[in-house]
Scaffold this motif. Sequence first.
Motif, short mmCIF file in Angstrom:
data_model
loop_
_atom_site.label_atom_id
_atom_site.label_comp_id
_atom_site.label_asym_id
_atom_site.label_seq_id
_atom_site.Cartn_x
_atom_site.Cartn_y
_atom_site.Cartn_z
N SER A 44 0.83 -1.20 0.00
CA SER A 44 0.00 0.00 0.00
C SER A 44 0.87 1.26 0.00
N ARG A 48 0.88 4.27 -2.73
CA ARG A 48 0.54 5.61 -2.23
C ARG A 48 1.67 6.61 -2.47
N GLU A 54 1.71 9.49 0.01
CA GLU A 54 2.83 9.41 0.95
C GLU A 54 4.05 9.98 0.26
N GLN A 87 -9.42 0.42 -0.81
CA GLN A 87 -10.13 -0.72 -0.25
C GLN A 87 -11.54 -0.33 0.23
N HIS A 88 -11.62 0.81 0.92
CA HIS A 88 -12.89 1.20 1.54
C HIS A 88 -13.63 2.28 0.75
P1 ADP Z 1 -5.61 -0.82 5.08
O1 ADP Z 1 -5.24 -2.28 5.10
O2 ADP Z 1 -7.08 -0.57 5.02
O3 ADP Z 1 -4.79 -0.02 4.11
P2 ADP Z 1 -3.84 -0.12 7.18
O4 ADP Z 1 -3.90 -0.75 8.53
O5 ADP Z 1 -2.74 -0.55 6.25
O6 ADP Z 1 -5.26 -0.29 6.51
O7 ADP Z 1 -3.71 1.45 7.34
C1 ADP Z 1 -4.80 2.30 7.61
C2 ADP Z 1 -4.23 3.69 7.83
O8 ADP Z 1 -3.40 3.69 9.01
C3 ADP Z 1 -3.35 4.16 6.68
O9 ADP Z 1 -3.57 5.54 6.47
C4 ADP Z 1 -1.93 3.93 7.15
O10 ADP Z 1 -1.04 4.88 6.60
C5 ADP Z 1 -2.09 4.09 8.67
N1 ADP Z 1 -1.14 3.20 9.38
C6 ADP Z 1 -0.91 1.90 9.12
N2 ADP Z 1 0.02 1.40 9.95
C7 ADP Z 1 0.37 2.42 10.77
C8 ADP Z 1 1.28 2.55 11.86
N3 ADP Z 1 2.07 1.53 12.25
N4 ADP Z 1 1.37 3.74 12.47
C9 ADP Z 1 0.62 4.77 12.07
N5 ADP Z 1 -0.26 4.72 11.05
C10 ADP Z 1 -0.38 3.56 10.41
#
Ligand code: ADP
Length: 230
Positions: A44, A48, A54, A87-88
């Motif tokens: 991801s 991004r 990002e 995804q959402h």
């Molecule tokens: P998805 O699988 O729906 O992409 P994620 O869990 O990968 O969900 O991430 C959801 C959001 O949280 C994203 O915006 C991501 O950048 C953020 N995120 C994911 N992991 C972390 C982390 N370790 N610390 C802070 N933010 C995070």
Amino acid sequence: NEPAIVIRGMNKYYEAFHALRDIDLTVEQGERIVICGPSGSGKSTLIRCINRLEEHQSGDIVVLGTSLDDNVANIDGVRREVGMVFQHFNLFPHMTVLENCALAPMLVRKWSRARAEEMAMQYLEKVQIPEQAEKFPGQLSGGQQQRVAIARALSMQPKVLLFDEPTSALDPEMISEVLDVMVSLAKEGMTMLCVTHEMGFARQVADRVIFMDRGEIIEQNAPEEFFGNP
Ligand code: ADP
Ligand code: ADP
């Protein structure tokens, strides 16, 4: 033709955490890439970075000949050419399906509402839900919402489409209606990078499957080299 995307020696950190390591990747125009790998491997984050949701910290990302350096005009230009499906779904809940799809062309391209909505209807026909145009996202199934999200991305006439697990949030019976739309886009020659676990889709349309692990691209192959010949 210049490549759609060239990434060289790219690194991405979240604070001290090294999320992407020395990524090198060239995507030709019209190429269909599937990115797979375990959860947390950076899939991801990689896509991004391509439309600057990002920011990377070192190396180069060049999209359709334009470098994603700190030049704001370059970043805006690249975002017009690169559509994204999440995804959402990320639809605007208080806008109708048609308004969701017409908004970006009106704001970014300064199209009239009439022109933007006329074009949006064509994309809703393409994803086979023109009859839902006046509904709100919450009135639709997940599969329908994701097809609206694809129509919305198409409404900007992007040259590259990024998909981040577009079917992972869907009930099983709705997955195929979204994959069918993605397959038809692939057949039309759209340049696509898809993070997905749908290996049937990968086998059917991918020119290359990229496997990531712990922030690195550890393999890239034609799908038959991953899966064997059918
Ligand atoms: P998805 O699988 O729906 O992409 P994620 O869990 O990968 O969900 O991430 C959801 C959001 O949280 C994203 O915006 C991501 O950048 C953020 N995120 C994911 N992991 C972390 C982390 N370790 N610390 C802070 N933010 C995070
Ligand atoms: P994948 O898409 O392969 O599941 P991600 O690109 O979402 O992986 O995440 C890669 C790693 O970066 C994970 O360890 C995740 O926790 C971390 N990460 C993602 N987004 C953030 C964030 N906004 N802040 C801190 N860490 C993040």
